[in-house]
Enzyme design. Structure first.
Site, PDB file in Angstrom:
ATOM      1  N   ASP A 202       0.848  -1.196   0.000  1.00 23.53           N
ATOM      2  CA  ASP A 202       0.000   0.000   0.000  1.00 23.53           C
ATOM      3  C   ASP A 202       0.878   1.237   0.000  1.00 23.53           C
ATOM      4  O   ASP A 202       2.109   1.129  -0.071  1.00 23.53           O
ATOM      5  CB  ASP A 202      -0.978  -0.023   1.186  1.00 23.53           C
ATOM      6  CG  ASP A 202      -2.327   0.568   0.797  1.00 23.53           C
ATOM      7  OD1 ASP A 202      -2.339   1.737   0.379  1.00 23.53           O
ATOM      8  OD2 ASP A 202      -3.349  -0.132   0.882  1.00 23.53           O
ATOM      9  N   HIS A 273      -2.619   2.989  -4.653  1.00 21.54           N
ATOM     10  CA  HIS A 273      -2.051   2.510  -3.382  1.00 21.54           C
ATOM     11  C   HIS A 273      -0.616   2.032  -3.615  1.00 21.54           C
ATOM     12  O   HIS A 273      -0.191   0.999  -3.103  1.00 21.54           O
ATOM     13  CB  HIS A 273      -2.924   1.397  -2.777  1.00 21.54           C
ATOM     14  CG  HIS A 273      -4.247   1.907  -2.282  1.00 21.54           C
ATOM     15  ND1 HIS A 273      -4.362   2.644  -1.126  1.00 21.54           N
ATOM     16  CD2 HIS A 273      -5.499   1.820  -2.791  1.00 21.54           C
ATOM     17  CE1 HIS A 273      -5.635   2.979  -0.943  1.00 21.54           C
ATOM     18  NE2 HIS A 273      -6.351   2.501  -1.941  1.00 21.54           N
ATOM     19  N   GLU A 336      -9.637   2.533  -5.568  1.00 21.58           N
ATOM     20  CA  GLU A 336      -9.354   3.935  -5.228  1.00 21.58           C
ATOM     21  C   GLU A 336      -8.168   4.512  -6.005  1.00 21.58           C
ATOM     22  O   GLU A 336      -7.402   5.304  -5.465  1.00 21.58           O
ATOM     23  CB  GLU A 336      -9.079   4.056  -3.717  1.00 21.58           C
ATOM     24  CG  GLU A 336     -10.261   3.642  -2.872  1.00 21.58           C
ATOM     25  CD  GLU A 336      -9.974   3.695  -1.380  1.00 21.58           C
ATOM     26  OE1 GLU A 336     -10.849   4.145  -0.644  1.00 21.58           O
ATOM     27  OE2 GLU A 336      -8.875   3.263  -0.947  1.00 21.58           O
TER      28      GLU A 336
HETATM   29  C1  ACM Z   1     -10.977  -0.704  -0.030  1.00 20.70           C
HETATM   30  O1  ACM Z   1     -11.575  -0.651   1.053  1.00 20.70           O
HETATM   31  N1  ACM Z   1     -10.268   0.341  -0.461  1.00 20.70           N
HETATM   32  C2  ACM Z   1     -11.020  -1.878  -0.866  1.00 20.70           C
END
Ligand code: ACM
Length: 771
Positions: A202, A273, A336
């Protein structure tokens, strides 16, 4: 042999126990979690003692029987020995039989009668699940530890409803040691969960050793904690937060999981991420600005670029990943990934034209398709968060639906497999009660009931597509979980609810009955040393102050509505014989009220205490106030001290303003506020414009008080100091003319919330007479 009573304990029989069964009828319907598919009680019983032989037919059965015996020893239940003498009467026997009726490869049959216990399964998985059931039967009452115990005669024919019963752990935001991961796997196995989704990369950290790219962990495996946590107070040097798993450790975890019939699904998150990876290898990124693994939480703009060399890099990483993880699925994230950098980059736009990607979504889809091709060639299946639907789903991809269930519904209707993990129902980083004792996290209670009642197969889904719902998964994001104790608090007992959703037939699921079985499960947790959340089981006090009369009325309750609440007013801890709570108590301060919830004669959590002082009427802490505008409330902790307890604050990070509804302001002329200050460590991408703060009017800003509407006229204002005191707090006294009536009171700190924000800890109303 005992005769079977012609009674199937289906949904009709269980609710009779309701939420408040006594120990006596616990024998009648064993407290198993998850509830088995089919259980028939019979007449008679079988007594298991330390002398009962444990027999295993074949090597696989032997391994499961040994693990079963070890588990009984671990919980102090009984010491059973594996016997090599074949087929004696009065034994516990584990055996494989692939002719056992049923379809599921995980099925088993457990028969208990006067002759003994026989566990039969089609393969080792079923033996493991049957052994867990038998262990649960033997641990329904842990007070009998070490002693012989009688099991009711019964037949259980059991198999799971879903093949994917998962738990995701984020080891990127905070890192867990190998022993902690193993401990979680142990607990998963005892809930009949079979999929461990390991979030390994991440923005804040890259946690998996990749031999070809050592900087991923050397550089990407360390970040600085936010604020004061980044500096060692003794040396003044940076205090780095580091951690990664070596390939050897990963192999160890995968093997440990496999012994417990758990498949590990690794996640390498792309194209977003990705900050930690880009920090390690800047050529992977889109912008030239050097990056570091971030110290903040939220959504960041940093994406992998779309150069051929970057695709190769990702394939190289996946090549090592598939060598380490033998399971069928590899998770490639996809969540995201805001596309601002791709949109702004001339080079990315040029590459998109070269690759024929019409827009950024199509570009992401191309990347995912390429990775899918790579994985398919190695006999693996790609799974990703539901954003992988955008721009076109890769042909074989499995979708993990987290932004609600709609992505899952859409994918299933397209003929794709789906795992349901909606953030609104099964995200365990949300707090589970409204107790002030909940640790940091996201308020907005993800209650046990809410988690339990989630149904993974959407009602709207047509029958033909229903088999595409592979199952259910709970997710544990660890931004707010600095320690494994916090992970355990988040996971237990809510994972028991998820386990039942994943395992038990839909018709067997009954929340009231689940609550009746839960105290036995908590006893097992205690025997195993699992630090389950006590907050759902604590007594909460609803205090109504009568300021004029100098009295308070206190109603006692419990988040799960367990009814047996016992209390004391003499300072002693309540026991099962203490007075039972029946109606609100009228108390005159000073008073010390202690109370606990009981089930089966045992307290489910340590006693809760309420110390009522004359000043209680006039004091509130942040957890008992409301947000003025309810934009993004979080429960956050201070950035220090490095070791030990930290102050915890409820704060709306988009509007640092607290409201005391109907504050007893009549006659009040002064307000004293104790405030702390914490770093603002969030990036929220396109939500940033929602961040709102009143501009400071003096060098360090001020605390503003308002009555009525929070944006209405100011009652008064107090300048803020440059910094809090050595203890991390500042006490602010505000004076104003005596108030004629009670009213809502709003307390707001002005000034930019970045890089630090003031946060309210406690507010006290004061009158001229010095109250
Ligand atoms: C997530 O909660 N970003 C998959």
């Amino acid at each position: 042999m005992a005769t079977l009573i012609a009674m199937t304990l289906g949904i009709g029989a269980f609710p009779a126990r309701a939420a408040h069964a006594s120990a006596a009828d616990a024998d009648a319907s064993p407290a198993l979690v998850p509830a088995p598919a089919r259980l028939q009680l019979a007449r008679g019983s079988f007594t298991v003692s330390a002398g009962t032989p444990l027999l295993a037919e074949g090597e696989a059965a032997r391994a499961e029987a040994l693990r079963f015996a070890a588990l009984l020893t671990r919980t102090g239940t009984l010491a059973l020995k594996l016997s090599s003498t074949p087929a004696s009467a009065g034994a516990i026997t584990f055996a494989l039989d692939d002719a056992l009726p049923g379809q599921s490869p995980e099925r088993y049959r457990l028969r208990i009668d006067a002759e003994g216990v026989r566990l039969v399964a089609a393969d080792a998985r079923g033996l493991h699940y049957g052994a867990v059931t038998l262990w649960q039967l033997l641990t329904a009452d842990t007070s009998a530890n070490g002693a012989a115990r009688s099991l009711p005669a019964l037949v259980i024919d059991d198999a799971p409803r879903f093949g994917w019963r998962g738990l995701m752990l984020d080891s990127a935001r905070h890192f867990q040691g190998i022993d902690e991961i193993k401990s979680l796997l142990d607990a998963m196995a005892l809930h009949k969960l079979n999929t461990f989704h390991w979030h390994l990369t991440d923005d804040q950290g890259w946690r998996i050793e990749i031999r070809k790219y050592p900087k991923l962990t050397e550089v990407g495996g360390c970040r600085l904690p936010a604020g004061d946590g980044a500096v060692d107070p003794a040396s003044g040097q940076p205090r780095r937060y580091c951690g990664h798993y070596t390939q050897e450790q990963i192999r160890e975890v995968v093997a440990y999981a496999a012994q417990r019939h758990i498949t590990v699904v690794p996640e390498i998150d792309v194209p977003g991420h990705a900050t930690a990876a880009i920090a390690a290898y800047p050529a992977l990124g889109v912008v030239d600005t050097p990056l570091a693994p971030t110290t903040e939480w939220g959504v960041f703009p940093n994406l992998f670029n779309v150069e051929e060399a970057t695709f190769r890099f990702l394939e190289d990483v996946l090549a090592e990943v598939v060598e380490l993880f033998p399971g069928r699925y590899v998770h490639v994230g996809g969540d995201e990934a805001i596309k601002d950098q791709w949109q702004a980059s001339a080079r990315v736009q040029q590459r998109m034209r070269e690759l024929g990607a019409a827009d950024e979504m199509a570009m992401q889809s191309q990347l995912i398709r390429r990775l899918e091709k790579f994985l398919s060639a190695r006999d693996r299946r790609l799974i990703g968060w539901d954003e992988i639907l955008e721009g076109g789903l890769a042909p074989q991809a499995t979708v993990m639906s987290w932004r609600g269930i709609d992505g899952g519904l859409q994918a299933a209707r397209m003929g794709h497999d789906v795992v349901m993990a909606p953030s609104s129902e099964v995200y365990l980083d949300y707090l589970q009660t409204d107790s002030p004792n909940e640790p940091p996290g996201r308020p907005g209670a993800m209650t046990l009931r809410r988690v339990y009642e989630f149904e993974p197969v959407p009602a709207a889904l047509e029958d033909a597509y229903r088999p595409h719902i592979l199952g259910v998964q709970a997710n544990v994001w660890t931004e707010h979980m600095r320690s494994y104790a916090r992970v355990e608090h988040a996971v237990f007992p809510r994972i028991a609810a998820v386990a039942e959703t994943g395992w038990s037939p839909a018709a067997r699921r009954d929340y009231g009955d689940f609550l009746a079985r839960l105290p036995a499960q908590l006893r097992r947790y205690r025997a195993l040393g699992i630090g389950y959340a006590r907050t759902p089981f604590e007594v909460r006090f609803d205090v109504r102050h009568d300021a004029a009369a100098g009295r308070a009325t206190v109603a006692l309750g419990n988040a799960l509505d367990y009814p047996d609440i016992r209390y004391t007013l003499d300072g002693r801890d309540p026991g099962p014989q203490s007075p039972a709570y029946r109606q609100p108590l009228a108390l005159t301060p000073p008073a010390l009220l202690k109370a606990a919830v009981f089930a089966d004669g045992q307290a489910l959590a340590p006693p809760s205490a309420l110390a009522l002082e004359p000043a209680s009427t006039w004091t509130r802490s942040d957890e008992t106030l409301q947000s003025c505008s309810n934009r993004l409330v979080l429960r956050l902790e201070d950035d220090g001290p490095a070791e030990g307890e930290r102050a915890v604050y409820d704060v709306d990070i988009f509007d640092p303003c607290w409201r005391w509804k109907a504050a007893p302001l009549q006659g009040v002329t002064r307000v004293r506020v104790r405030a702390g200050r914490i770093p603002y460590y969030f990036r929220l991408a396109h939500d940033e414009p929602h961040r709102r703060f009143a501009p400071a009017r003096s060098p360090h800003g001020e605390m503003d008080l308002h009555t009525g509407a929070c944006d209405g006229p100011r009652l008064t204002s107090v300048p803020l100091p440059a910094a809090p005191g050595a203890d991390g707090f500042v006490v602010l006294d505000a004076e104003f003319p005596a108030q004629a009536a009670d009213a809502d009171l709003c307390i707001r700190f002005t000034g930019d919330t970045r890089p630090r924000m003031w946060v309210l800890d406690q507010v006290t109303l004061r009158a001229p007479q010095g109250r």
